[in-house]
Design a protein around this motif. Sequence first.
Motif, PDB file in Angstrom:
ATOM      1  N   GLU A   9      68.130 -28.829-135.534  1.00 57.37           N
ATOM      2  CA  GLU A   9      67.063 -29.703-135.029  1.00 57.37           C
ATOM      3  C   GLU A   9      65.790 -29.536-135.853  1.00 57.37           C
ATOM      4  O   GLU A   9      65.125 -30.510-136.194  1.00 57.37           O
ATOM      5  CB  GLU A   9      66.788 -29.373-133.558  1.00 57.37           C
ATOM      6  CG  GLU A   9      65.751 -30.246-132.911  1.00 57.37           C
ATOM      7  CD  GLU A   9      65.514 -29.858-131.453  1.00 57.37           C
ATOM      8  OE1 GLU A   9      64.352 -29.980-131.022  1.00 57.37           O
ATOM      9  OE2 GLU A   9      66.478 -29.436-130.782  1.00 57.37           O
ATOM     10  N   GLU A  10      65.463 -28.303-136.178  1.00 59.68           N
ATOM     11  CA  GLU A  10      64.262 -28.032-136.969  1.00 59.68           C
ATOM     12  C   GLU A  10      64.387 -28.615-138.379  1.00 59.68           C
ATOM     13  O   GLU A  10      63.423 -29.172-138.909  1.00 59.68           O
ATOM     14  CB  GLU A  10      63.980 -26.530-137.044  1.00 59.68           C
ATOM     15  CG  GLU A  10      63.616 -25.903-135.715  1.00 59.68           C
ATOM     16  CD  GLU A  10      62.372 -26.517-135.091  1.00 59.68           C
ATOM     17  OE1 GLU A  10      61.402 -26.807-135.821  1.00 59.68           O
ATOM     18  OE2 GLU A  10      62.374 -26.718-133.869  1.00 59.68           O
ATOM     19  N   ILE A  11      65.551 -28.504-138.983  1.00 57.15           N
ATOM     20  CA  ILE A  11      65.766 -29.062-140.317  1.00 57.15           C
ATOM     21  C   ILE A  11      65.658 -30.585-140.270  1.00 57.15           C
ATOM     22  O   ILE A  11      65.094 -31.199-141.177  1.00 57.15           O
ATOM     23  CB  ILE A  11      67.128 -28.607-140.893  1.00 57.15           C
ATOM     24  CG1 ILE A  11      67.049 -27.116-141.224  1.00 57.15           C
ATOM     25  CG2 ILE A  11      67.509 -29.421-142.122  1.00 57.15           C
ATOM     26  CD1 ILE A  11      68.359 -26.502-141.642  1.00 57.15           C
ATOM     27  N   ALA A  12      66.159 -31.198-139.219  1.00 52.59           N
ATOM     28  CA  ALA A  12      66.083 -32.657-139.086  1.00 52.59           C
ATOM     29  C   ALA A  12      64.634 -33.120-138.954  1.00 52.59           C
ATOM     30  O   ALA A  12      64.277 -34.205-139.422  1.00 52.59           O
ATOM     31  CB  ALA A  12      66.894 -33.118-137.886  1.00 52.59           C
ATOM     32  N   LYS A  13      63.761 -32.315-138.337  1.00 57.28           N
ATOM     33  CA  LYS A  13      62.355 -32.681-138.143  1.00 57.28           C
ATOM     34  C   LYS A  13      61.488 -32.341-139.362  1.00 57.28           C
ATOM     35  O   LYS A  13      60.357 -32.786-139.459  1.00 57.28           O
ATOM     36  CB  LYS A  13      61.778 -31.949-136.936  1.00 57.28           C
ATOM     37  CG  LYS A  13      62.338 -32.417-135.611  1.00 57.28           C
ATOM     38  CD  LYS A  13      61.553 -31.873-134.431  1.00 57.28           C
ATOM     39  CE  LYS A  13      61.669 -30.384-134.281  1.00 57.28           C
ATOM     40  NZ  LYS A  13      61.023 -29.839-133.083  1.00 57.28           N
ATOM     41  N   PHE A  14      62.042 -31.566-140.292  1.00 56.34           N
ATOM     42  CA  PHE A  14      61.274 -31.079-141.434  1.00 56.34           C
ATOM     43  C   PHE A  14      60.781 -32.218-142.313  1.00 56.34           C
ATOM     44  O   PHE A  14      61.516 -33.138-142.650  1.00 56.34           O
ATOM     45  CB  PHE A  14      62.115 -30.123-142.281  1.00 56.34           C
ATOM     46  CG  PHE A  14      61.422 -29.672-143.532  1.00 56.34           C
ATOM     47  CD1 PHE A  14      60.420 -28.724-143.480  1.00 56.34           C
ATOM     48  CD2 PHE A  14      61.767 -30.213-144.754  1.00 56.34           C
ATOM     49  CE1 PHE A  14      59.776 -28.307-144.632  1.00 56.34           C
ATOM     50  CE2 PHE A  14      61.130 -29.808-145.916  1.00 56.34           C
ATOM     51  CZ  PHE A  14      60.134 -28.855-145.849  1.00 56.34           C
TER      52      PHE A  14
END
Length: 47
Positions: free
Chosen positions: A6-11
């Motif tokens: 999820e964090e990588i997708a929001k990066f």
Amino acid sequence: MINFEEEIAKFQPSLEVDQAEEAIYNNDLTDATDIIKEILKEKKDLK
């Protein structure tokens, strides 16, 4: 726990220096100096 997917997708990568500089300089913001100049100009025009 941190959901890494999820964090990588929001990066969003940060801007390069040139891009950041351009974004900052193209932002037409009024600051205290602009306000003071306008007040002094108006005061001078009233005389």
